[in-house]
Motif scaffolding. Structure first.
Motif, PDB file in Angstrom:
ATOM      1  N   MET A 233       0.924  -1.160   0.046  1.00  0.00           N
ATOM      2  CA  MET A 233       0.072  -0.039  -0.001  1.00  0.00           C
ATOM      3  C   MET A 233       0.830   1.228  -0.058  1.00  0.00           C
ATOM      4  SD  MET A 233      -2.884  -1.469   2.690  1.00  0.00           S
ATOM      5  CE  MET A 233      -3.872   0.072   2.741  1.00  0.00           C
ATOM      6  N   LEU A 234       2.003   1.143   0.633  1.00  0.00           N
ATOM      7  CA  LEU A 234       2.778   2.522   0.569  1.00  0.00           C
ATOM      8  C   LEU A 234       3.537   2.395  -0.654  1.00  0.00           C
ATOM      9  CD1 LEU A 234       4.621   2.095   4.200  1.00  0.00           C
ATOM     10  CD2 LEU A 234       2.976   3.808   3.360  1.00  0.00           C
ATOM     11  N   LEU A 235       4.000   1.415  -1.324  1.00  0.00           N
ATOM     12  CA  LEU A 235       4.368   1.384  -2.688  1.00  0.00           C
ATOM     13  C   LEU A 235       3.493   2.039  -3.659  1.00  0.00           C
ATOM     14  CD1 LEU A 235       6.664   0.492  -4.743  1.00  0.00           C
ATOM     15  CD2 LEU A 235       5.400  -1.699  -4.832  1.00  0.00           C
TER      16      LEU A 235
ATOM     17  N   THR B 270      -7.446  12.015  -4.289  1.00  0.00           N
ATOM     18  CA  THR B 270      -6.120  11.353  -4.530  1.00  0.00           C
ATOM     19  C   THR B 270      -6.175  10.957  -6.026  1.00  0.00           C
ATOM     20  OG1 THR B 270      -7.076   9.314  -4.102  1.00  0.00           O
ATOM     21  CG2 THR B 270      -5.946  10.449  -2.193  1.00  0.00           C
ATOM     22  N   TYR B 271      -4.897  10.447  -6.401  1.00  0.00           N
ATOM     23  CA  TYR B 271      -4.463  10.382  -8.006  1.00  0.00           C
ATOM     24  C   TYR B 271      -4.977   8.924  -8.130  1.00  0.00           C
ATOM     25  CZ  TYR B 271      -1.406  14.294  -7.562  1.00  0.00           C
ATOM     26  OH  TYR B 271      -0.944  15.519  -7.594  1.00  0.00           O
ATOM     27  N   SER B 272      -4.952   8.700  -9.375  1.00  0.00           N
ATOM     28  CA  SER B 272      -5.864   7.611  -9.998  1.00  0.00           C
ATOM     29  C   SER B 272      -4.954   6.344 -10.192  1.00  0.00           C
ATOM     30  CB  SER B 272      -6.631   8.036 -11.269  1.00  0.00           C
ATOM     31  OG  SER B 272      -7.546   6.739 -11.761  1.00  0.00           O
ATOM     32  N   PHE B 273      -3.656   6.445 -10.790  1.00  0.00           N
ATOM     33  CA  PHE B 273      -2.890   5.273 -11.287  1.00  0.00           C
ATOM     34  C   PHE B 273      -1.623   5.040 -10.510  1.00  0.00           C
ATOM     35  CE2 PHE B 273       0.485   3.605 -13.990  1.00  0.00           C
ATOM     36  CZ  PHE B 273       0.222   2.828 -14.891  1.00  0.00           C
ATOM     37  N   PRO B 274      -1.484   3.781  -9.942  1.00  0.00           N
ATOM     38  CA  PRO B 274      -2.672   2.782 -10.339  1.00  0.00           C
ATOM     39  C   PRO B 274      -3.340   2.502  -8.979  1.00  0.00           C
ATOM     40  CG  PRO B 274      -0.238   1.805  -9.263  1.00  0.00           C
ATOM     41  CD  PRO B 274      -0.229   3.349  -9.439  1.00  0.00           C
ATOM     42  N   SER B 275      -4.352   1.630  -9.098  1.00  0.00           N
ATOM     43  CA  SER B 275      -5.676   1.531  -8.102  1.00  0.00           C
ATOM     44  C   SER B 275      -4.936   1.061  -6.942  1.00  0.00           C
ATOM     45  CB  SER B 275      -6.636   0.567  -8.894  1.00  0.00           C
ATOM     46  OG  SER B 275      -7.767   0.430  -7.731  1.00  0.00           O
ATOM     47  N   GLY B 276      -5.219   1.847  -5.826  1.00  0.00           N
ATOM     48  CA  GLY B 276      -4.856   1.174  -4.685  1.00  0.00           C
ATOM     49  C   GLY B 276      -5.509  -0.038  -4.171  1.00  0.00           C
ATOM     50  N   HIS B 277      -7.067   0.195  -4.362  1.00  0.00           N
ATOM     51  CA  HIS B 277      -7.734  -1.051  -4.072  1.00  0.00           C
ATOM     52  C   HIS B 277      -7.465  -2.213  -4.752  1.00  0.00           C
ATOM     53  CE1 HIS B 277     -10.432   2.020  -2.196  1.00  0.00           C
ATOM     54  NE2 HIS B 277     -11.289   1.155  -1.515  1.00  0.00           N
ATOM     55  N   ALA B 278      -7.317  -2.081  -5.945  1.00  0.00           N
ATOM     56  CA  ALA B 278      -6.968  -3.355  -6.882  1.00  0.00           C
ATOM     57  C   ALA B 278      -5.797  -3.727  -6.432  1.00  0.00           C
ATOM     58  CB  ALA B 278      -6.919  -3.132  -8.114  1.00  0.00           C
ATOM     59  N   MET B 279      -4.824  -3.069  -6.176  1.00  0.00           N
ATOM     60  CA  MET B 279      -3.448  -3.501  -5.694  1.00  0.00           C
ATOM     61  C   MET B 279      -3.337  -4.186  -4.346  1.00  0.00           C
ATOM     62  SD  MET B 279      -0.257  -3.038  -3.928  1.00  0.00           S
ATOM     63  CE  MET B 279       1.272  -3.433  -4.097  1.00  0.00           C
ATOM     64  N   ALA B 280      -4.069  -3.718  -3.299  1.00  0.00           N
ATOM     65  CA  ALA B 280      -4.118  -4.273  -1.981  1.00  0.00           C
ATOM     66  C   ALA B 280      -4.749  -5.443  -2.062  1.00  0.00           C
ATOM     67  CB  ALA B 280      -4.707  -3.274  -0.998  1.00  0.00           C
ATOM     68  N   SER B 281      -6.047  -5.575  -2.824  1.00  0.00           N
ATOM     69  CA  SER B 281      -6.764  -6.831  -3.027  1.00  0.00           C
ATOM     70  C   SER B 281      -5.755  -7.761  -3.675  1.00  0.00           C
ATOM     71  CB  SER B 281      -8.127  -6.694  -3.511  1.00  0.00           C
ATOM     72  OG  SER B 281      -7.823  -6.319  -4.887  1.00  0.00           O
ATOM     73  N   THR B 282      -5.053  -7.534  -4.391  1.00  0.00           N
ATOM     74  CA  THR B 282      -4.237  -8.487  -5.496  1.00  0.00           C
ATOM     75  C   THR B 282      -3.116  -9.380  -4.293  1.00  0.00           C
ATOM     76  OG1 THR B 282      -4.453  -7.311  -7.422  1.00  0.00           O
ATOM     77  CG2 THR B 282      -2.571  -8.805  -7.222  1.00  0.00           C
ATOM     78  N   VAL B 283      -2.382  -8.372  -3.475  1.00  0.00           N
ATOM     79  CA  VAL B 283      -1.507  -9.036  -2.557  1.00  0.00           C
ATOM     80  C   VAL B 283      -2.152  -9.683  -1.389  1.00  0.00           C
ATOM     81  CG1 VAL B 283       0.415  -6.946  -3.050  1.00  0.00           C
ATOM     82  CG2 VAL B 283      -1.257  -6.840  -1.429  1.00  0.00           C
TER      83      VAL B 283
END
Length: 254
Positions: A122-124, A148-161
Motif C-alpha cells: 500500500m505504501l508502494l 487522490t490520484y488514480s494510477f495505479p488503483s490502490g484498492h486493486a493492488m491491495a486486494s491482489t497482494v
C-alpha cells in the motif's frame, strides 16, 4: 577445464530449480514473475503517460459504466459495500485478522510475508500514485468523489497482494491438484470484484486496475520468496548448529 566449468553450471542450474534449496525453485519462479510483472506495468505506464490508444479505451469504458451505475440498484449497493470493505482501514483490519490467524497456526514467516505484502504494498502504491499523478475519471454527477490520484488503483493492488498471498498459503498446504487450484480461482474472483467495483463506481480507469494487478503480482514475487528464503536460511542454520553440537546437547532438544 571445460568439464569442470560445465559441472559448475549444471550444479548452479540444478540448485535454482531445486524445491528444497535456500535459493531454489521458489526464488527462481519469483524472479521470472517479477520480471513479467515489471514488463506489463512498464508498458501500461508508458502508454498512459504517452496518451496511447488505451487511454481512449479508458474513457469509453468509464463513461459506459458510469451511465449504468447512475441507475443505482442492488449491483451498485453491493459494489459500494465491496469497495468500502477494501478501503485502507478495511484492508488493514483484514490483514490484522489474517496475521492473528497465521500466528495461532505457528506460521511466522507467512506473517512476515503478509506484513511486507499488504501494508508495504500500500505504501508502494502511494509512491507510484504521486509519481504518475494521473487525475481520476471526471463526471458531472459522480458517485464517489476522491482527491487522490488514480494510477495505479490502490484498492486493486491491495486486494491482489492480500488475496494472492492467502491463495499461495492455501495452495502450499493443500492436498491434491484441485485444492491447489481452487484458492487461486477464488482469489481471482475477489480481485476482479474489487477492481470492477472501482471502475463501476467511477473511481478508476481500466488501465489503473490492470497496472495495479501487475504491480501487486510483482510485489508478491518479491515478498513471498524473500520471506521463504529467510525461513529456509534460518532452518538450515539451525540444522548446521544441531549437527555441530555435542551429542549430549542434541539429545536435550525437545
Amino acid at each position: 577445464m571445460l568439464n569442470t566449468h560445465h559441472s559448475r553450471l549444471h550444479r548452479f542450474a540444478a540448485a535454482r530449480f531445486s524445491p528444497e534449496g535456500e535459493f531454489g525453485l521458489h526464488l527462481t519462479v519469483g524472479v521470472f514473475m517479477l520480471l513479467a510483472a515489471m514488463a506489463v506495468f512498464g508498458r501500461l505506464a508508458g502508454a498512459v503517460v504517452a496518451g496511447a490508444p488505451i487511454t481512449q479505451t479508458d474513457l469509453e469504458v468509464a463513461n459506459w459504466l458510469h451511465q449504468h451505475a447512475r441507475q443505482g440498484g442492488l449491483l451498485r449497493d453491493f459494489l459500494l459495500l465491496v469497495t468500502h470493505i477494501h478501503s485502507t482501514p478495511g484492508m488493514l483490519t483484514l490483514t490484522a485478522i489474517a496475521g492473528i490467524w497465521l500466528y495461532k497456526r505457528g506460521h511466522r514467516y507467512w506473517i512476515l510475508a503478509l506484513l511486507a505484502s499488504v501494508p508495504g504494498g500500500m505504501l508502494l502504491n502511494v509512491g507510484l500514485k504521486h509519481t504518475f499523478e494521473r487525475a481520476r475519471p471526471h463526471f458531472e454527477e459522480p458517485i464517489l468523489t476522491l482527491s487522490t490520484y488514480s494510477f495505479p488503483s490502490g484498492h486493486a493492488m491491495a486486494s491482489t497482494v492480500f488475496y494472492g498471498l492467502l491463495a499461495c498459503y492455501a495452495a502450499r498446504y493443500a492436498r491434491g491438484w484441485w485444492g491447489r487450484v481452487l484458492p487461486f480461482v477464488l482469489a481471482g474472483a475477489m480481485i476482479f470484484t474489487v477492481a470492477f467495483s472501482r471502475m463501476y463506481l467511477g473511481a478508476h480507469y481500466l488501465s489503473d486496475v490492470l497496472a495495479a494487478f501487475a504491480e501487486g503480482c510483482g510485489w508478491l514475487a518479491i515478498c513471498i520468496p524473500a520471506a521463504a528464503t529467510l525461513n529456509r536460511r534460518r532452518a538450515a542454520r539451525q540444522r548446521r548448529e544441531e549437527g555441530s553440537a555435542p551429542p549430549q546437547e542434541i539429545s536435550k532438544e525437545p
